[in-house]
Write a protein that holds these residues in place. Structure first.
Motif, PDB file in Angstrom:
ATOM      1  N   SER A 232      36.320  35.184  34.853  1.00 33.06           N
ATOM      2  CA  SER A 232      37.428  35.941  35.316  1.00 33.06           C
ATOM      3  C   SER A 232      37.668  37.463  35.573  1.00 33.06           C
ATOM      4  O   SER A 232      36.232  37.589  35.784  1.00 33.06           O
ATOM      5  CB  SER A 232      37.788  35.715  33.247  1.00 33.06           C
TER       6      SER A 232
ATOM      7  N   THR B 156      50.525  36.117  44.805  1.00 31.26           N
ATOM      8  CA  THR B 156      51.329  36.985  43.861  1.00 31.26           C
ATOM      9  C   THR B 156      52.467  35.932  43.759  1.00 31.26           C
ATOM     10  O   THR B 156      52.876  35.800  42.477  1.00 31.26           O
ATOM     11  CB  THR B 156      51.700  38.296  44.084  1.00 31.26           C
TER      12      THR B 156
ATOM     13  N   ASP C  64      47.193  34.690  36.158  1.00 33.56           N
ATOM     14  CA  ASP C  64      48.361  34.933  35.305  1.00 33.56           C
ATOM     15  C   ASP C  64      49.052  36.249  35.199  1.00 33.56           C
ATOM     16  O   ASP C  64      47.603  37.363  35.069  1.00 33.56           O
ATOM     17  CB  ASP C  64      47.614  35.080  34.203  1.00 33.56           C
ATOM     18  N   ASN C  65      50.036  36.922  35.897  1.00 34.58           N
ATOM     19  CA  ASN C  65      50.575  38.170  35.614  1.00 34.58           C
ATOM     20  C   ASN C  65      50.774  38.446  34.800  1.00 34.58           C
ATOM     21  O   ASN C  65      50.930  40.277  35.335  1.00 34.58           O
ATOM     22  CB  ASN C  65      51.665  37.592  37.087  1.00 34.58           C
ATOM     23  N   ALA C  66      50.869  38.000  33.988  1.00 31.37           N
ATOM     24  CA  ALA C  66      51.365  39.345  32.412  1.00 31.37           C
ATOM     25  C   ALA C  66      50.255  40.056  32.354  1.00 31.37           C
ATOM     26  O   ALA C  66      49.933  40.896  31.865  1.00 31.37           O
ATOM     27  CB  ALA C  66      51.716  38.294  31.374  1.00 31.37           C
ATOM     28  N   LYS C  67      48.749  39.123  32.709  1.00 24.25           N
ATOM     29  CA  LYS C  67      47.549  39.860  31.797  1.00 24.25           C
ATOM     30  C   LYS C  67      47.015  40.169  33.719  1.00 24.25           C
ATOM     31  O   LYS C  67      45.556  40.807  33.160  1.00 24.25           O
ATOM     32  CB  LYS C  67      46.915  39.261  31.317  1.00 24.25           C
ATOM     33  N   ASN C  68      47.378  40.204  34.960  1.00 25.17           N
ATOM     34  CA  ASN C  68      46.845  40.800  35.931  1.00 25.17           C
ATOM     35  C   ASN C  68      45.772  40.333  35.667  1.00 25.17           C
ATOM     36  O   ASN C  68      44.787  40.399  35.645  1.00 25.17           O
ATOM     37  CB  ASN C  68      46.917  42.220  35.414  1.00 25.17           C
ATOM     38  N   THR C  69      44.905  39.340  35.746  1.00 31.26           N
ATOM     39  CA  THR C  69      44.095  38.382  35.738  1.00 31.26           C
ATOM     40  C   THR C  69      43.920  37.186  36.602  1.00 31.26           C
ATOM     41  O   THR C  69      45.145  36.356  36.821  1.00 31.26           O
ATOM     42  CB  THR C  69      43.573  37.779  34.636  1.00 31.26           C
TER      43      THR C  69
ATOM     44  N   TYR D  11      42.138  33.305  37.381  1.00 34.98           N
ATOM     45  CA  TYR D  11      41.094  32.544  37.192  1.00 34.98           C
ATOM     46  C   TYR D  11      40.408  31.711  38.074  1.00 34.98           C
ATOM     47  O   TYR D  11      41.305  31.171  38.828  1.00 34.98           O
ATOM     48  CB  TYR D  11      41.324  32.215  35.777  1.00 34.98           C
TER      49      TYR D  11
ATOM     50  N   ALA E  45      39.614  40.672  35.787  1.00 36.61           N
ATOM     51  CA  ALA E  45      41.032  41.547  35.062  1.00 36.61           C
ATOM     52  C   ALA E  45      41.191  42.382  36.293  1.00 36.61           C
ATOM     53  O   ALA E  45      39.881  43.594  35.996  1.00 36.61           O
ATOM     54  CB  ALA E  45      41.030  41.258  33.913  1.00 36.61           C
TER      55      ALA E  45
ATOM     56  N   SER F 260      43.251  46.476  36.878  1.00 37.08           N
ATOM     57  CA  SER F 260      43.568  47.892  35.899  1.00 37.08           C
ATOM     58  C   SER F 260      43.548  48.725  37.064  1.00 37.08           C
ATOM     59  O   SER F 260      43.229  48.642  38.119  1.00 37.08           O
ATOM     60  CB  SER F 260      43.000  48.083  35.000  1.00 37.08           C
TER      61      SER F 260
END
Length: 119
Positions: free
Chosen positions: A21, A53, A72-77, A79, A23, A25
Motif C-alpha cells: 500500500s 487516476t 482508491d482515489n478517495a483514500k489517495n492510496t 495498492y 498512501a 498526502s
C-alpha cells in the motif's frame, strides 16, 4: 510536495502473496499517475506497474497475470496485489507518484519497502 507512506512488504515463500500500500498526502490535487518500481541488488530500478487516476493500468511483462495494481482515489492510496510470488521478485519496492501542472511534471518517491521471496 507529496508525501508517500508505504507498507506491506515482508518475507514470503515462493507462490505466496503480499499486498503493498502507498498512501499519498500533501499536494495531491495534480497527481495523474501512481505506480510501483522495484530495485534488486546490482540491478537498475524498473517499473513494475502503474495506474492513471482514470484507472488505466500498465504492467511489466514479468508480472503480468500475477500482480494487480489498483487505486482508491478517495483514500489517495495505490495498492499492489502480488500473487504467485517468485524469488526473482525479491527487491525493494518503491511507490512513485507523478504530478502534472500544465506542461511540467513532478516526481515523488516513497522510502521503499523490502519484499523477499524465499523458502
Amino acid at each position: 510536495q507529496v508525501q508517500l507512506v508505504e507498507s506491506g512488504g515482508g518475507l514470503v515463500q515462493p507462490g505466496g502473496s503480499l499486498r503493498l500500500s502507498c498512501a499519498a498526502s500533501g499536494n495531491i490535487d495534480s497527481i495523474n499517475y501512481m505506480g510501483w518500481y522495484r530495485q534488486a541488488p546490482g540491478k537498475q530500478r524498473e517499473l513494475v506497474a502503474g495506474i492513471t487516476t482514470s484507472s488505466s493500468a500498465n504492467y511489466a511483462d514479468s508480472v503480468k497475470g500475477r500482480f494487480t495494481i489498483s487505486l482508491d482515489n478517495a483514500k489517495n492510496t495505490v495498492y499492489l496485489q502480488m500473487n504467485s510470488l517468485k524469488p526473482e521478485d525479491t527487491a525493494v519496492y518503491y511507490c512513485y507518484v507523478r504530478r502534472q501542472i500544465r506542461t511540467v511534471y513532478f516526481n515523488s518517491w516513497g522510502q521503499g519497502t523490502q519484499v523477499t521471496v524465499s523458502s
